[in-house]
Motif scaffolding. Structure first.
Motif, short mmCIF file in Angstrom:
data_model
loop_
_atom_site.label_atom_id
_atom_site.label_comp_id
_atom_site.label_asym_id
_atom_site.label_seq_id
_atom_site.Cartn_x
_atom_site.Cartn_y
_atom_site.Cartn_z
N HIS A 213 0.79 -1.19 -0.06
CA HIS A 213 -0.04 0.07 0.05
C HIS A 213 0.75 1.21 -0.16
O HIS A 213 1.27 1.72 1.05
N TRP A 214 1.33 2.06 -1.17
CA TRP A 214 2.18 2.74 -1.34
C TRP A 214 1.91 4.24 -0.69
O TRP A 214 2.62 4.78 0.09
N PRO A 215 0.67 4.78 -0.58
CA PRO A 215 0.33 5.60 0.21
C PRO A 215 0.88 5.83 1.57
O PRO A 215 1.52 6.85 2.26
N ARG A 216 0.53 4.65 2.18
CA ARG A 216 0.62 4.46 3.65
C ARG A 216 2.24 4.27 3.78
O ARG A 216 2.58 4.72 4.85
N THR A 217 2.80 3.42 3.00
CA THR A 217 4.29 3.34 3.20
C THR A 217 4.87 4.62 2.80
O THR A 217 5.93 4.79 3.80
N LEU A 218 4.43 5.63 1.95
CA LEU A 218 5.21 6.71 1.87
C LEU A 218 5.16 7.67 3.19
O LEU A 218 6.08 8.31 3.71
N ARG A 219 3.85 7.66 3.83
CA ARG A 219 3.65 8.39 4.83
C ARG A 219 4.43 8.20 6.17
O ARG A 219 4.82 8.72 6.88
N SER A 220 4.31 6.58 6.03
CA SER A 220 4.92 6.17 7.55
C SER A 220 6.41 5.67 7.49
O SER A 220 7.19 5.56 8.35
N ARG A 221 6.85 5.82 6.28
CA ARG A 221 8.35 5.38 5.99
C ARG A 221 8.60 3.90 6.46
O ARG A 221 9.85 3.70 6.61
N GLU A 222 7.55 3.30 6.23
CA GLU A 222 7.71 1.74 6.65
C GLU A 222 6.78 1.11 5.62
O GLU A 222 5.81 1.56 5.39
N MET A 223 7.12 -0.07 5.31
CA MET A 223 6.57 -0.81 4.23
C MET A 223 5.28 -1.41 5.10
O MET A 223 5.19 -2.04 5.94
N HIS A 224 4.17 -0.97 4.18
CA HIS A 224 2.82 -1.57 4.59
C HIS A 224 2.07 -2.28 3.44
O HIS A 224 2.30 -2.08 2.38
N VAL A 225 1.34 -3.41 3.73
CA VAL A 225 0.46 -4.17 2.79
C VAL A 225 -0.97 -4.07 3.05
O VAL A 225 -1.24 -4.12 4.20
N THR A 226 -1.59 -4.00 2.06
CA THR A 226 -3.32 -4.51 2.43
C THR A 226 -3.30 -6.01 2.62
O THR A 226 -3.00 -6.76 1.85
N SER A 227 -4.22 -6.22 3.54
CA SER A 227 -4.53 -7.84 3.69
C SER A 227 -5.91 -7.82 3.34
O SER A 227 -6.87 -6.98 3.42
N THR A 228 -6.25 -9.10 3.15
CA THR A 228 -7.63 -9.47 2.59
C THR A 228 -7.89 -10.61 3.36
O THR A 228 -7.23 -11.55 3.87
N TRP A 229 -9.40 -10.79 3.61
CA TRP A 229 -9.96 -12.19 4.05
C TRP A 229 -9.75 -13.19 3.02
O TRP A 229 -10.05 -12.95 1.82
N SER A 230 -9.35 -14.34 3.64
CA SER A 230 -9.48 -15.44 2.42
C SER A 230 -10.96 -15.76 1.98
O SER A 230 -12.06 -15.43 2.63
N ASP A 231 -11.07 -16.20 0.84
CA ASP A 231 -12.51 -16.59 0.42
C ASP A 231 -12.52 -18.05 0.42
O ASP A 231 -11.87 -18.99 0.35
N THR A 232 -13.83 -18.45 0.93
CA THR A 232 -14.05 -19.82 1.11
C THR A 232 -15.53 -20.22 0.83
O THR A 232 -16.14 -19.28 0.24
N ASP A 233 -15.75 -21.37 0.59
CA ASP A 233 -17.19 -21.67 0.69
C ASP A 233 -17.74 -22.57 1.63
O ASP A 233 -16.75 -23.17 2.42
N ARG A 234 -18.88 -22.94 1.68
CA ARG A 234 -19.45 -23.86 2.74
C ARG A 234 -20.15 -24.87 2.15
O ARG A 234 -20.52 -24.95 0.84
N HIS A 235 -19.94 -26.05 2.85
CA HIS A 235 -20.63 -27.20 2.35
C HIS A 235 -21.98 -27.42 3.34
O HIS A 235 -21.80 -27.54 4.40
N VAL A 236 -23.12 -26.85 2.84
CA VAL A 236 -24.45 -27.29 3.50
C VAL A 236 -25.00 -28.48 3.08
O VAL A 236 -25.09 -28.65 2.01
N VAL A 237 -25.39 -29.15 3.94
CA VAL A 237 -26.33 -30.28 4.11
C VAL A 237 -27.62 -30.27 4.56
O VAL A 237 -27.76 -29.69 5.42
N LEU A 238 -28.52 -30.43 3.52
CA LEU A 238 -29.94 -30.45 3.70
C LEU A 238 -30.23 -32.09 3.92
O LEU A 238 -30.12 -32.77 3.12
N LEU A 239 -30.71 -32.10 5.25
CA LEU A 239 -30.96 -33.82 5.69
C LEU A 239 -32.56 -33.69 5.75
O LEU A 239 -33.16 -32.97 6.76
#
Lengths: 430, 179
Positions: A213-239
């Motif tokens: 994340h370059w704006p934050r990196t430049l402001r803080s003079r320290e390397m920052h990255v954007t983190s994301t949530w992982s994508d998953t799927d769900r297995h739903v069982v209809l019984l």
């Protein structure tokens, strides 16, 4: 049914009247009898002159063999006669149980005359989900003066109509139980390589350069990255518990039996989780078999699930031993739909919950089931005892955190799903 | 329902015409024949696709044969009209179950044809009337020839009906097994 044209009693009557009147007229010198019989003679000559020679071509077609319960399709019958001597066609359609025909009268009549091919049609409306067999219509084609008749009913022309369960409005705003795996369209509760923004954090070894994340990196003079949530799927069982069908079904416009509620609710829930991109599998415990659909996602799979639901047959005579079917392991959520009357069904709930599988039990016992029972009868007393016993057996399950709730349409699952999404996998086993 | 009423009305009309043409000294028992004809007409409203209608027609014929002496009476045309109305109503009623809807073109077609075949009677009545006035003597060969023609005609009709053609090629597939 005999194919081909055959003379009718009407034709036989006309011939017999003409012949007998003429014989008496000749033998007894009574020409006045010829005057009385003259119109009948004209009818006989007309009938023989225009006698149909070839059998008409008859086809029966149902426009939409697969449709939702309550929807309407058209059942058509096309009659074509190359010789043009078929004058009238009478058709008797027979409605099977849970199918309504419009017009409701059994016979449709068409004067064909010279307008061929002619088409007769009735509106068909299945009022309850499930497969319905439409027996072939009885077709009677008649020549002039109904003197000759062609009766047609071909059992090859029987049609199958599959009515899918009507899926009531259903939605859930709460996120469901924590999913397993690292692919899919749902946000996982853990950070990872996904698409949904989580936070901006200091760079760590292993982070990809394109995440900086370059704006934050430049402001803080320290390397920052954007983190994301992982994508998953769900297995739903209809019984779906089809060991019992409690209550009198009244079709899509009437009261619902427990199996009606189960099937329609399962259809609605499957539709909801398909829209959210989850994988759905179906386990239906029905007459002499346990039917399983492997987990998959997408509209095509949803159609498979709904079709399988429509084909469920209740097993009212089968002893429910409370066994847990295969195919539940690894599920993010098991949605069990059952009237929960038999001890076997309650045992099954307890066993699934004991394995630590997140589950929701939807109580499909219809509220109107006692409407037909006399309040002062022994049956009413027995029914109340049964309900008390059921409540007594449900209480420990609820106490151990197994959510049991009646089907109420949209939002039915929200409180439970919200609770499950906060729970870490494996925690909360009864 | 209208067809069922027409079945009875036709029979009643023929019997009324027969009674109107009956000679004053008609044999006793004609009333019973008329009553039997009425009863069978009522039964045939329930069973239009049955041979009960033939019994009604024959009883009307018997009523006419026993009661009427005047060969040239114009009431024969009325009796013929009643008889054909009864027959046509029965044929139409046997086409479909009670309560079926008849389209307007169908009704028109059947009524038009009924009027057309009823109109056959007057020319024949004129012929009978002329024959009656000329007093043609009895002739055994003529009677024999007439009976022969009748027998051949009936045999020809029976043969045509018995010689039913099987279903055509593509339809045989649709017609299914005979039961």
């Amino acid at each position: 049914m005999k194919a081909g044209w055959t003379p009718t009693p009407a034709h036989f009557r006309a011939v017999a009247v003409v012949a007998s009147f003429a014989v008496v007229a000749v033998l007894d010198r009574r020409p006045d009898l010829l005057v009385v019989a003259a119109p009948c003679l004209a009818v006989v000559v007309w009938t023989e002159w225009t006698r149909p020679a070839r059998s008409p071509r008859i086809e029966s077609v149902v426009d939409h063999p697969t449709l939702r319960e309550g929807d309407t399709t058209t059942w058509r019958l096309v009659v074509d006669d190359a010789s043009g001597r078929t004058e009238d066609v009478a058709v008797a359609f027979r409605a099977p149980d849970w199918v309504a025909l419009e017009p409701a009268h059994v016979a449709e009549l068409a004067g064909v005359g010279s307008r061929l091919p002619t088409e007769l049609s009735v509106e068909v409306r299945p009022v309850r989900w499930g497969p319905h067999r439409l027996d072939p219509p009885l077709v009677v084609a008649a020549g002039a003066w109904n003197g000759h008749r062609h009766v047609w009913r071909s059992w090859h022309e029987a049609r199958e109509l599959l009515a899918m369960p009507h899926a009531p409005e259903f939605d859930a705003v709460a996120s469901a139980a924590p999913p397993h795996g690292l692919v899919g369209v749902n946000r996982a509760p853990r950070p990872g390589a996904g698409s949904e923004f989580a936070s901006i954090r200091p760079f760590q070894p292993g982070d990809r350069l394109r995440r900086i994340h370059w704006p934050r990196t430049l402001r803080s003079r320290e390397m920052h990255v954007t983190s994301t949530w992982s994508d998953t799927d769900r297995h739903v069982v209809l019984l779906v518990d089809a060991f019992e069908d409690i209550g009198e079904p009244g079709g899509v416009d009437g009261a619902a039996s427990s199996l009606d509620i189960s099937v329609r609710a399962a259809s609605a829930i499957a539709g909801h989780f398909t829209r959210t991109g989850d994988r759905i599998s179906l386990v239906s415990m029905e007459a002499h078999r346990v039917r399983r659909l492997q987990p998959a996602s997408g509209e095509r799979h949803l159609r498979r699930v709904v079709r399988a639901l429509a084909e469920i047959r209740p097993a009212t005579t089968v002893d429910d031993r409370g066994t847990v079917p295969r195919g539940l392991r690894g599920a993010a959520l098991v949605v069990m739909l059952s009237p929960l009357l038999s001890p076997g069904a309650l045992d099954r709930v307890a066993r699934i919950a004991r394995d630590g599988t997140p589950m929701v039990v939807i109580d499909c016992l219809p509220p109107h089931v006692t409407a037909s029972i006399d309040r002062r009868s022994a049956a009413d007393l027995a029914w109340r005892l049964e309900r008390l016993e059921r409540d007594r057996r449900l209480e420990p399950l609820r106490a151990h955190g197994v959510p049991v709730m009646p089907w109420r349409g949209p939002g039915t699952l929200d409180p439970v799903l919200a609770k499950l999404s906060r729970r870490r996998p494996g925690v909360g086993r009864p | 329902m209208i067809l069922r009423a027409a079945i009875v009305a036709g029979a009643v009309g023929a019997l009324l015409a027969s009674s109107a043409a009956a000679a004053p000294g008609a044999p006793s028992g004609l009333e019973f024949v008329a009553l039997a004809a009425m009863a069978s007409a009522l039964v045939s409203t329930v069973l239009p696709d049955h041979h009960v209608g033939l019994v009604t027609s024959m009883l009307i014929g018997v009523h006419w044969w026993l009661g009427v002496d005047d060969v040239a009476t114009p009431w024969s045309m009325a009796a013929g009209a009643g008889l054909i109305a009864h027959h046509t109503a029965l044929a139409a009623a046997s086409l479909s179950p009670l309560g079926s809807t008849w389209s307007a073109p169908m009704r028109t077609r059947w009524l038009r044809r009924l009027l057309l075949v009823t109109a056959v009677a007057p020319p024949i009545w004129v012929g009978v009337w002329l024959l009656e006035r000329t007093q043609v003597p009895a002739s055994s060969p003529l009677v024999g020839a007439a009976l022969l023609v009748l027998a051949v005609a009936v045999w020809w009709v029976r043969r045509r009906d018995a010689g039913e053609q099987p279903a055509s090629g593509p339809n045989r597939r649709l017609a299914g097994p005979a039961s």
